[in-house]
Design a protein around this motif. Sequence first.
Motif, PDB file in Angstrom:
ATOM      1  N   ALA A  74      -5.965 -42.160 -37.554  1.00 12.39           N
ATOM      2  CA  ALA A  74      -6.561 -41.995 -39.254  1.00 12.39           C
ATOM      3  C   ALA A  74      -5.546 -41.801 -39.352  1.00 12.39           C
ATOM      4  O   ALA A  74      -4.458 -41.724 -40.383  1.00 12.39           O
ATOM      5  CB  ALA A  74      -7.659 -40.761 -39.216  1.00 12.39           C
ATOM      6  N   VAL A 115      -5.518 -41.574 -43.923  1.00 10.67           N
ATOM      7  CA  VAL A 115      -6.882 -40.779 -44.026  1.00 10.67           C
ATOM      8  C   VAL A 115      -7.274 -39.381 -44.101  1.00 10.67           C
ATOM      9  O   VAL A 115      -6.972 -38.859 -42.803  1.00 10.67           O
ATOM     10  CB  VAL A 115      -7.452 -41.416 -43.266  1.00 10.67           C
ATOM     11  N   TYR A 171      -8.776 -36.095 -43.331  1.00 15.38           N
ATOM     12  CA  TYR A 171     -10.085 -34.946 -43.309  1.00 15.38           C
ATOM     13  C   TYR A 171      -9.965 -33.802 -42.815  1.00 15.38           C
ATOM     14  O   TYR A 171      -8.695 -33.425 -42.527  1.00 15.38           O
ATOM     15  CB  TYR A 171     -10.053 -35.969 -41.308  1.00 15.38           C
ATOM     16  N   ASN A 222     -17.733 -39.057 -39.571  1.00 13.42           N
ATOM     17  CA  ASN A 222     -16.829 -39.152 -40.786  1.00 13.42           C
ATOM     18  C   ASN A 222     -15.888 -39.442 -40.800  1.00 13.42           C
ATOM     19  O   ASN A 222     -15.782 -41.007 -41.767  1.00 13.42           O
ATOM     20  CB  ASN A 222     -17.401 -38.183 -41.961  1.00 13.42           C
ATOM     21  N   LYS A 275     -15.757 -43.253 -38.955  1.00 13.60           N
ATOM     22  CA  LYS A 275     -16.695 -44.137 -40.341  1.00 13.60           C
ATOM     23  C   LYS A 275     -15.590 -44.666 -40.769  1.00 13.60           C
ATOM     24  O   LYS A 275     -15.182 -45.915 -41.399  1.00 13.60           O
ATOM     25  CB  LYS A 275     -17.576 -44.196 -40.362  1.00 13.60           C
ATOM     26  N   LYS A 276     -14.742 -43.981 -41.350  1.00 12.64           N
ATOM     27  CA  LYS A 276     -14.166 -43.676 -42.653  1.00 12.64           C
ATOM     28  C   LYS A 276     -12.327 -44.817 -41.804  1.00 12.64           C
ATOM     29  O   LYS A 276     -11.628 -45.666 -42.009  1.00 12.64           O
ATOM     30  CB  LYS A 276     -13.242 -42.993 -43.016  1.00 12.64           C
ATOM     31  N   GLU A 323     -13.635 -48.832 -40.660  1.00 16.23           N
ATOM     32  CA  GLU A 323     -13.796 -49.470 -41.915  1.00 16.23           C
ATOM     33  C   GLU A 323     -12.132 -49.849 -42.478  1.00 16.23           C
ATOM     34  O   GLU A 323     -12.621 -50.677 -42.708  1.00 16.23           O
ATOM     35  CB  GLU A 323     -14.405 -48.809 -43.679  1.00 16.23           C
ATOM     36  N   ARG A 324     -11.453 -49.073 -42.184  1.00 17.80           N
ATOM     37  CA  ARG A 324     -10.052 -49.950 -42.316  1.00 17.80           C
ATOM     38  C   ARG A 324      -9.168 -50.221 -42.114  1.00 17.80           C
ATOM     39  O   ARG A 324      -8.657 -51.535 -41.509  1.00 17.80           O
ATOM     40  CB  ARG A 324      -9.313 -47.985 -42.849  1.00 17.80           C
TER      41      ARG A 324
END
Length: 262
Positions: A163, A168, A170, A183, A186-187, A190-191
């Motif tokens: 992340a 990303v 958080y 969460n 998932k982020k 997906e990336r």
Amino acid sequence: MRLSDVLSKKPSKNYVQIDSFLQNKKGVPGQSVKISVGNIALNYYCQECEDLRTFSSRDKLEAIFVNKNTISIDCVLLCAVCRKAIPLWFLIESNNDITGQAPRVRILKKSEKNIQIEETNNNYYNKYVALLNKAEQAFNEDLGAGAMVYLRKVFEKITVDSANAINVEYAKYENGNPKNFFNLLKKVDERCSIIPREFSRDGYKLFRELSNIVHGENNEEDGIKKFEPLYRLVVGIVENVKNHKEIMESLQKLQWNVSGGE
């Protein structure tokens, strides 16, 4: 099956029948004997090669009798590439006379205390190998929940590291862990697809399984029973992220179009 086949695998509570290797030995406590059991081969991170390597022993080793059912084995494994040495110690137990024709044995104890993992700036595995080793040590001591704690920590750490690498955002607790891990996972997934595609649909189930054991929803025995497959899945995530990172770096060096990478 030879004794080396057993010693080349993770310790198990189950006894396995192997070929005779101590026939005609008296088995007197403290007796030292030479044994020919095949080559032990295990994978470790090599500090010299800075990569995972196979470390192997000689065919002939030395064993010391504890009693007729138990022997102690010291050995040295060498890296197949640079010949760096790793000392190991095994305590082997048989449920019958270990000097018999077809003894049934298991690894009672295995010590890798002399293996040191040093952190360096250019070593990808150094963030995770120490935790994975601690998970194995806890497993070897029959600490199922303790082993799961370390596996879950690896999962959390590699997700947070990924992340941070792709910016990303958080929410964090004071200790740096994400408030809503699912969460975040998932982020990140997906990336940059940190979960291997073979079980990408079950990535969240893996973390839930680890958490259930850590929080006492399963007992220690469940942790021991599930350790090996869960360990392999967590290692699969570490390897997957490493491979993805190397591929993205290669694409960037070639100045090819890159999207969604680290």
